[in-house]
Enzyme design. Sequence first.
Site, PDB file in Angstrom:
ATOM      1  N   GLY A 283       0.846  -1.188   0.000  1.00 11.99           N
ATOM      2  CA  GLY A 283       0.000   0.000   0.000  1.00 11.99           C
ATOM      3  C   GLY A 283       0.878   1.234   0.000  1.00 11.99           C
ATOM      4  O   GLY A 283       2.047   1.175   0.404  1.00 11.99           O
TER       5      GLY A 283
ATOM      6  N   GLN B  92       3.194   9.969   1.033  1.00  9.16           N
ATOM      7  CA  GLN B  92       4.482   9.275   1.099  1.00  9.16           C
ATOM      8  C   GLN B  92       5.370   9.599  -0.097  1.00  9.16           C
ATOM      9  O   GLN B  92       6.579   9.345  -0.048  1.00  9.16           O
ATOM     10  CB  GLN B  92       4.278   7.762   1.209  1.00  9.16           C
ATOM     11  CG  GLN B  92       3.730   7.343   2.560  1.00  9.16           C
ATOM     12  CD  GLN B  92       3.602   5.847   2.649  1.00  9.16           C
ATOM     13  OE1 GLN B  92       2.600   5.280   2.220  1.00  9.16           O
ATOM     14  NE2 GLN B  92       4.622   5.202   3.190  1.00  9.16           N
TER      15      GLN B  92
ATOM     16  N   CYS C 270       6.375  -0.089   7.312  1.00  4.39           N
ATOM     17  CA  CYS C 270       5.974   1.054   6.489  1.00  4.39           C
ATOM     18  C   CYS C 270       7.128   1.423   5.567  1.00  4.39           C
ATOM     19  O   CYS C 270       8.289   1.375   5.975  1.00  4.39           O
ATOM     20  CB  CYS C 270       5.635   2.230   7.402  1.00  4.39           C
ATOM     21  SG  CYS C 270       5.112   3.723   6.545  1.00  4.39           S
ATOM     22  N   LEU C 271       6.797   1.795   4.335  1.00  2.00           N
ATOM     23  CA  LEU C 271       7.831   2.211   3.391  1.00  2.00           C
ATOM     24  C   LEU C 271       8.545   3.482   3.854  1.00  2.00           C
ATOM     25  O   LEU C 271       9.660   3.752   3.428  1.00  2.00           O
ATOM     26  CB  LEU C 271       7.227   2.415   2.003  1.00  2.00           C
ATOM     27  CG  LEU C 271       6.643   1.164   1.349  1.00  2.00           C
ATOM     28  CD1 LEU C 271       6.064   1.499  -0.023  1.00  2.00           C
ATOM     29  CD2 LEU C 271       7.665   0.059   1.250  1.00  2.00           C
TER      30      LEU C 271
ATOM     31  N   HIS D 154      -4.004   1.230   7.947  1.00  2.00           N
ATOM     32  CA  HIS D 154      -2.674   1.844   7.882  1.00  2.00           C
ATOM     33  C   HIS D 154      -2.666   3.015   6.893  1.00  2.00           C
ATOM     34  O   HIS D 154      -2.181   4.109   7.206  1.00  2.00           O
ATOM     35  CB  HIS D 154      -1.658   0.774   7.466  1.00  2.00           C
ATOM     36  CG  HIS D 154      -0.255   1.235   7.326  1.00  2.00           C
ATOM     37  ND1 HIS D 154       0.727   0.936   8.243  1.00  2.00           N
ATOM     38  CD2 HIS D 154       0.363   1.961   6.340  1.00  2.00           C
ATOM     39  CE1 HIS D 154       1.877   1.464   7.841  1.00  2.00           C
ATOM     40  NE2 HIS D 154       1.683   2.081   6.691  1.00  2.00           N
ATOM     41  N   GLU D 155      -3.216   2.792   5.691  1.00  2.00           N
ATOM     42  CA  GLU D 155      -3.217   3.844   4.669  1.00  2.00           C
ATOM     43  C   GLU D 155      -4.123   5.013   5.068  1.00  2.00           C
ATOM     44  O   GLU D 155      -3.792   6.174   4.813  1.00  2.00           O
ATOM     45  CB  GLU D 155      -3.604   3.284   3.309  1.00  2.00           C
ATOM     46  CG  GLU D 155      -2.660   2.210   2.770  1.00  2.00           C
ATOM     47  CD  GLU D 155      -1.183   2.565   2.808  1.00  2.00           C
ATOM     48  OE1 GLU D 155      -0.834   3.758   2.653  1.00  2.00           O
ATOM     49  OE2 GLU D 155      -0.361   1.658   3.005  1.00  2.00           O
TER      50      GLU D 155
ATOM     51  N   HIS E 158      -2.190   7.209   7.365  1.00  2.00           N
ATOM     52  CA  HIS E 158      -1.250   8.075   6.646  1.00  2.00           C
ATOM     53  C   HIS E 158      -1.933   9.371   6.212  1.00  2.00           C
ATOM     54  O   HIS E 158      -1.365  10.457   6.345  1.00  2.00           O
ATOM     55  CB  HIS E 158      -0.716   7.383   5.389  1.00  2.00           C
ATOM     56  CG  HIS E 158       0.532   6.607   5.605  1.00  2.00           C
ATOM     57  ND1 HIS E 158       1.692   7.150   6.115  1.00  2.00           N
ATOM     58  CD2 HIS E 158       0.819   5.303   5.369  1.00  2.00           C
ATOM     59  CE1 HIS E 158       2.634   6.226   6.190  1.00  2.00           C
ATOM     60  NE2 HIS E 158       2.120   5.091   5.744  1.00  2.00           N
TER      61      HIS E 158
END
Length: 195
Positions: free
Chosen positions: A65, A70, A113-114, A155-156, A159
Amino acid sequence: MRRSVIPGSSGRVRPVRLLGDPVLAAPCAEVTDFSAAVELDGGCTDLAGLVESMFATMYAFDGVGLAANQIGVPLRVFVYDCPDDEDVRHLGHIVNPRLVETGGPEARGPEGCLSLPRLEGPTPRFDEAVVEGFTVDGAPVRAAGSGFFARCLQHECDHLQGGLFVDRLTGLRRGRVLRAARRAPWAGAGVRTAP
């Protein structure tokens, strides 16, 4: 044989913003004009182009995702290509997502997480989640999932509210992840470029 376009195949991989970047800590703006140009890395694209670049970036960094902030775009958009606990693939994007329902037991599970490469923490999430929003064309869309996919959806959505998984951790768990982030090779780098 039916041919379809692979998501992200026409997008460009963008640098991913890392922990500490202010764009990750601020709530994102709603998309109000689905035909408006979107500023991306000093240039402009449309909403579909943004989504394509988000897919390309997510795949380049081996994510499941990715939220628009991000890659430095403070708009309420995220993409996903994520399995659930039954290994069913969920693929799509949501513009102006709203987490409209959560349910089932809340469980701590490993989450990464990225924007915090190679770090993870036991993050509490509900086992079921429903998100509603729109496609890039303005059509209503709904994503519902359980297990790992529900975790991804939550999670998204975090963000886009300016949150990271580490914000859901407390005490020693939070301290461990933040200490590891300060010592990480990417600490202070600001962005992460494609491998």
